[in-house]
Scaffold this motif. Structure first.
Motif, PDB file in Angstrom:
ATOM      1  N   LEU A 114       0.875  -1.330  -0.076  1.00 47.22           N
ATOM      2  CA  LEU A 114       0.045  -0.008  -0.112  1.00 47.22           C
ATOM      3  C   LEU A 114       0.735   1.144   0.006  1.00 47.22           C
ATOM      4  CD1 LEU A 114      -2.746  -1.077   2.395  1.00 47.22           C
ATOM      5  CD2 LEU A 114      -2.940  -1.239   0.010  1.00 47.22           C
ATOM      6  N   THR A 115       1.990   1.252   0.701  1.00 47.47           N
ATOM      7  CA  THR A 115       2.816   2.467   0.698  1.00 47.47           C
ATOM      8  C   THR A 115       3.437   2.612  -0.518  1.00 47.47           C
ATOM      9  OG1 THR A 115       4.649   1.403   1.776  1.00 47.47           O
ATOM     10  CG2 THR A 115       3.026   2.692   3.127  1.00 47.47           C
ATOM     11  N   GLY A 116       3.620   1.626  -1.278  1.00 51.01           N
ATOM     12  CA  GLY A 116       4.205   1.711  -2.622  1.00 51.01           C
ATOM     13  C   GLY A 116       3.588   2.222  -3.534  1.00 51.01           C
ATOM     14  N   ILE A 117       2.439   2.714  -3.147  1.00 49.90           N
ATOM     15  CA  ILE A 117       1.370   3.599  -4.087  1.00 49.90           C
ATOM     16  C   ILE A 117       1.937   5.031  -3.666  1.00 49.90           C
ATOM     17  CG2 ILE A 117      -1.021   4.467  -4.603  1.00 49.90           C
ATOM     18  CD1 ILE A 117      -1.975   1.877  -3.234  1.00 49.90           C
ATOM     19  N   PHE A 118       2.176   5.815  -4.964  1.00 51.49           N
ATOM     20  CA  PHE A 118       2.724   7.292  -4.700  1.00 51.49           C
ATOM     21  C   PHE A 118       1.505   7.981  -3.841  1.00 51.49           C
ATOM     22  CE2 PHE A 118       2.700  11.445  -7.029  1.00 51.49           C
ATOM     23  CZ  PHE A 118       3.625  11.794  -6.527  1.00 51.49           C
ATOM     24  N   GLY A 119       1.857   8.813  -2.933  1.00 55.40           N
ATOM     25  CA  GLY A 119       0.839   9.519  -2.401  1.00 55.40           C
ATOM     26  C   GLY A 119       0.214   8.557  -1.131  1.00 55.40           C
ATOM     27  N   VAL A 120       0.520   7.759  -0.964  1.00 53.58           N
ATOM     28  CA  VAL A 120       0.364   6.861   0.341  1.00 53.58           C
ATOM     29  C   VAL A 120       1.290   6.457   1.312  1.00 53.58           C
ATOM     30  CG1 VAL A 120      -0.948   4.563   1.066  1.00 53.58           C
ATOM     31  CG2 VAL A 120      -1.519   5.588  -1.071  1.00 53.58           C
ATOM     32  N   GLY A 121       0.994   7.106   2.598  1.00 50.35           N
ATOM     33  CA  GLY A 121       2.007   7.075   3.674  1.00 50.35           C
ATOM     34  C   GLY A 121       1.665   5.905   4.421  1.00 50.35           C
ATOM     35  N   ALA A 122       2.512   5.782   5.659  1.00 49.81           N
ATOM     36  CA  ALA A 122       2.184   4.768   6.672  1.00 49.81           C
ATOM     37  C   ALA A 122       0.747   5.068   7.413  1.00 49.81           C
ATOM     38  CB  ALA A 122       3.484   4.544   7.435  1.00 49.81           C
ATOM     39  N   LYS A 232       1.585  17.815 -23.001  1.00 50.85           N
ATOM     40  CA  LYS A 232       0.859  16.581 -23.162  1.00 50.85           C
ATOM     41  C   LYS A 232       0.827  16.174 -24.293  1.00 50.85           C
ATOM     42  CE  LYS A 232      -0.781  16.101 -19.067  1.00 50.85           C
ATOM     43  NZ  LYS A 232      -1.507  16.818 -18.089  1.00 50.85           N
ATOM     44  N   THR A 233       1.199  16.623 -25.495  1.00 49.94           N
ATOM     45  CA  THR A 233       1.067  16.158 -26.979  1.00 49.94           C
ATOM     46  C   THR A 233       2.420  15.461 -27.470  1.00 49.94           C
ATOM     47  OG1 THR A 233       1.327  18.142 -27.719  1.00 49.94           O
ATOM     48  CG2 THR A 233      -0.927  17.462 -27.704  1.00 49.94           C
ATOM     49  N   THR A 234       3.391  15.820 -26.797  1.00 46.60           N
ATOM     50  CA  THR A 234       4.593  15.380 -27.281  1.00 46.60           C
ATOM     51  C   THR A 234       5.237  14.066 -26.507  1.00 46.60           C
ATOM     52  OG1 THR A 234       5.959  16.495 -25.045  1.00 46.60           O
ATOM     53  CG2 THR A 234       5.380  18.080 -27.283  1.00 46.60           C
ATOM     54  N   ARG A 235       6.349  13.702 -27.060  1.00 47.89           N
ATOM     55  CA  ARG A 235       6.568  12.451 -26.407  1.00 47.89           C
ATOM     56  C   ARG A 235       6.712  12.214 -25.018  1.00 47.89           C
ATOM     57  NH1 ARG A 235      10.106   9.196 -29.577  1.00 47.89           N
ATOM     58  NH2 ARG A 235      11.759   9.506 -28.028  1.00 47.89           N
ATOM     59  N   ASN A 236       7.096  13.146 -24.449  1.00 45.41           N
ATOM     60  CA  ASN A 236       7.333  13.139 -22.922  1.00 45.41           C
ATOM     61  C   ASN A 236       6.523  14.123 -22.468  1.00 45.41           C
ATOM     62  OD1 ASN A 236       9.596  11.258 -22.937  1.00 45.41           O
ATOM     63  ND2 ASN A 236      10.732  12.646 -23.824  1.00 45.41           N
ATOM     64  N   SER A 237       5.882  13.900 -21.180  1.00 45.60           N
ATOM     65  CA  SER A 237       5.178  14.871 -20.482  1.00 45.60           C
ATOM     66  C   SER A 237       5.091  14.729 -18.903  1.00 45.60           C
ATOM     67  CB  SER A 237       3.591  15.189 -20.986  1.00 45.60           C
ATOM     68  OG  SER A 237       2.931  13.792 -20.797  1.00 45.60           O
ATOM     69  N   TYR A 238       4.220  15.369 -18.223  1.00 43.74           N
ATOM     70  CA  TYR A 238       4.272  15.744 -17.058  1.00 43.74           C
ATOM     71  C   TYR A 238       2.822  14.814 -16.560  1.00 43.74           C
ATOM     72  CZ  TYR A 238       3.672  18.012 -12.389  1.00 43.74           C
ATOM     73  OH  TYR A 238       3.913  18.320 -11.094  1.00 43.74           O
ATOM     74  N   LEU A 239       2.778  13.878 -15.718  1.00 43.46           N
ATOM     75  CA  LEU A 239       1.487  13.262 -15.404  1.00 43.46           C
ATOM     76  C   LEU A 239       0.631  13.917 -14.018  1.00 43.46           C
ATOM     77  CD1 LEU A 239       2.309   9.477 -16.296  1.00 43.46           C
ATOM     78  CD2 LEU A 239       0.675  10.982 -17.213  1.00 43.46           C
ATOM     79  N   GLU A 240       1.344  13.787 -12.813  1.00 44.73           N
ATOM     80  CA  GLU A 240       0.773  14.376 -11.564  1.00 44.73           C
ATOM     81  C   GLU A 240       1.653  14.598 -10.659  1.00 44.73           C
ATOM     82  OE1 GLU A 240      -2.099  15.548 -10.241  1.00 44.73           O
ATOM     83  OE2 GLU A 240      -3.104  14.104 -11.558  1.00 44.73           O
ATOM     84  N   SER A 241       1.116  15.421  -9.586  1.00 47.21           N
ATOM     85  CA  SER A 241       2.127  15.613  -8.577  1.00 47.21           C
ATOM     86  C   SER A 241       1.637  15.761  -7.169  1.00 47.21           C
ATOM     87  CB  SER A 241       2.848  17.046  -8.758  1.00 47.21           C
ATOM     88  OG  SER A 241       1.924  17.906  -8.700  1.00 47.21           O
ATOM     89  N   LYS A 242       2.305  15.601  -6.069  1.00 47.93           N
ATOM     90  CA  LYS A 242       1.691  15.917  -4.895  1.00 47.93           C
ATOM     91  C   LYS A 242       2.425  16.915  -4.033  1.00 47.93           C
ATOM     92  CE  LYS A 242       3.682  12.523  -2.048  1.00 47.93           C
ATOM     93  NZ  LYS A 242       4.457  12.734  -0.885  1.00 47.93           N
ATOM     94  N   ASP A 243       1.804  17.937  -3.083  1.00 44.51           N
ATOM     95  CA  ASP A 243       2.678  18.899  -2.744  1.00 44.51           C
ATOM     96  C   ASP A 243       3.458  19.660  -3.705  1.00 44.51           C
ATOM     97  OD1 ASP A 243       5.617  18.706  -0.162  1.00 44.51           O
ATOM     98  OD2 ASP A 243       3.505  19.916  -0.239  1.00 44.51           O
ATOM     99  N   GLY A 244       2.512  20.043  -4.749  1.00 43.72           N
ATOM    100  CA  GLY A 244       2.990  21.143  -5.903  1.00 43.72           C
ATOM    101  C   GLY A 244       2.524  22.193  -5.564  1.00 43.72           C
ATOM    102  N   PRO A 245       2.354  23.009  -6.774  1.00 46.65           N
ATOM    103  CA  PRO A 245       2.030  24.569  -6.486  1.00 46.65           C
ATOM    104  C   PRO A 245       0.672  24.713  -5.886  1.00 46.65           C
ATOM    105  CG  PRO A 245       2.870  23.946  -8.814  1.00 46.65           C
ATOM    106  CD  PRO A 245       2.969  22.954  -8.151  1.00 46.65           C
ATOM    107  N   ALA A 246      -0.141  23.684  -6.222  1.00 44.23           N
ATOM    108  CA  ALA A 246      -1.640  23.746  -5.686  1.00 44.23           C
ATOM    109  C   ALA A 246      -1.810  23.713  -4.354  1.00 44.23           C
ATOM    110  CB  ALA A 246      -2.410  22.766  -6.495  1.00 44.23           C
ATOM    111  N   ARG A 247      -0.982  22.975  -3.603  1.00 42.06           N
ATOM    112  CA  ARG A 247      -0.893  23.051  -2.295  1.00 42.06           C
ATOM    113  C   ARG A 247       0.534  23.392  -1.773  1.00 42.06           C
ATOM    114  NH1 ARG A 247      -0.707  17.530   0.868  1.00 42.06           N
ATOM    115  NH2 ARG A 247      -0.931  16.420  -1.071  1.00 42.06           N
TER     116      ARG A 247
END
Ligand code: GTP
Ligand code: MN
Ligand code: MN
Length: 360
Positions: A114-122, A232-247
């Motif tokens: 379960l903690t192997g999931i990004f964004g899930v702590g102990a 998003k349309t190019t070969r590489n892109s950014y998917l998701e973040s936590k603790d980013g600028p939104a928070r």
């Protein structure tokens, strides 16, 4: 049987930041066992026990040869009763019974998954376990509400639990450099974390971003993220973040930082092997003003235990407070300025340890 006179005795400093710890580990049988118990303690929020096992593991990593007898450990620091018992078990029986039973335990296995999931702590994992959720399948069917980061973490679970290679880290580095160049010319990107210490793989890729002109870096992170999202349309892109600028970042760390997931296009060879043309990779981005850059580089290069030991040394031995932002001398009641890691070690009265020897 080996006689006492034949076994090598070691002399080792008690703080990990006084020692040179390369990736060349002669006691991985012992350090693996101690690290697993450290991890289990951390997953159960037993921080004191976790640190004790981490310190013991770090000490064993610093030994120049393989330990074959308990008598070699006489007089060594950092080895508590519990760690010594584990080491004895491994030396005598090849494995530690405590490690084996921990590995088999339902709770440890569930906490790992379960903690192997990004964004899930102990804490979250523990709550789920108490509700009867032990694996991803049960989580998916549980109706639990996941935040955006966790949803993304679950979706890219296999990718994110696959080690990142140095080649992938370099490819991500080029993308980050391009993003940073596009939003603010003259910005600099430095690789930190395990790859700076010479590791060949990692669980993520860590970068520190700055600008030579103080103040120019303010507001840089949201711009970098926006640029990456626009790709998003190019070969590489950014998917998701936590603790980013939104928070807003927590008070514990005043840097602008972003723990994120990148979509990285695979090379031709990897492509044919898995039939997937891209993979998700964990990337940590941190922005620092140039005046704090040396402290930030030192603080984000790790290892985690090396950092913890530097701060403990500063506080207990030098009456100073070290963070990823600054060094404060409590005796002189002033901040000590530095433009290089070497200067910080010198202020601390420590011999300079290069990144490749901070693998405690
Ligand atoms: P792998 O990623 O597993 O290869 O190892 P790593 O050593 O790179 O670990 P990680 O990416 O977790 O951390 C890299 C460095 O960043 C370590 O020195 C950590 O102490 C530091 N770090 C991680 N999280 C934080 C944080 O929230 N605040 C600060 N100041 N430092 C952090
Ligand atoms: Mn890392
Ligand atoms: Mn990291």
């Amino acid at each position: 049987q080996i006689s006492e006179a034949e076994v090598a005795l070691f002399s080792v400093s008690s703080y990990a930041c006084q020692r040179r710890t390369t990736l060349d580990n002669h006691n991985s049988n012992l350090t693996d066992a101690l690290s697993l118990l450290a991890e289990n303690a951390e997953l159960n929020n037993e921080d004191g026990r976790g640190v004790a096992f981490r310190r013991a593991a770090a000490l064993m990593k610093a030994l120049p040869t393989q330990v074959i007898s308990m008598s070699q450990l006489r007089g060594l620091p950092c080895l508590g009763e519990h760690s010594l018992r584990v080491i004895k078990d491994v030396l005598e029986n090849g494995v530690s019974s405590e490690v084996e039973s921990t590995k088999q335990s339902k709770r440890y296995k569930a906490l790992k998954i379960l903690t192997g999931i990004f964004g899930v702590g102990a804490k979250t994992a523990d709550r789920w376990i108490r509700e009867g959720i032990y694996n991803l399948e049960q989580l998916r069917h549980s109706g639990q509400t996941l935040n955006r980061a966790q949803k993304s973490g679950l979706e890219h679970y296999d990718d994110l639990n696959e080690p990142v290679t140095k080649a992938e880290a370099d490819a991500i580095g080029e993308i980050v450099q391009k993003a940073v160049d596009s939003v603010l010319t003259g910005s600099q990107v430095a690789l930190t974390g395990g790859f700076r210490r010479g590791k060949l793989t990692g669980h993520d890729v860590d970068f520190l971003i700055t600008h030579p002109e103080e103040g120019k870096e303010v507001g840089l992170m949201p711009k970098v993220v926006a640029w990456l999202e626009s790709q998003k349309t190019t070969r590489n892109s950014y998917l998701e973040s936590k603790d980013g600028p939104a928070r807003p970042a927590s008070n514990m760390d005043r840097f602008e930082r972003c723990f994120s997931i990148f979509k990285l296009t695979k090379g031709k060879e990897q492509e044919t092997a898995s039939h997937k043309i891209w993979r998700a990779v964990r990337v940590d981005l941190v922005v620092s003003p140039i005046s704090q850059f040396a402290f930030a580089v030192l603080g984000w290069t790790g290892s985690k235990l090396f950092e913890r030991e530097l701060r403990r040394w500063a506080g207990h031995e030098k009456n100073m407070s070290l963070s990823s932002h600054a060094l404060f001398d409590n005796t002189q009641n002033k901040y000590l300025r530095a433009t290089s890691e070497e200067e910080i070690f010198a202020y601390l009265g420590l011999e300079y340890i290069p990144p490749s020897e901070r693998n405690a």
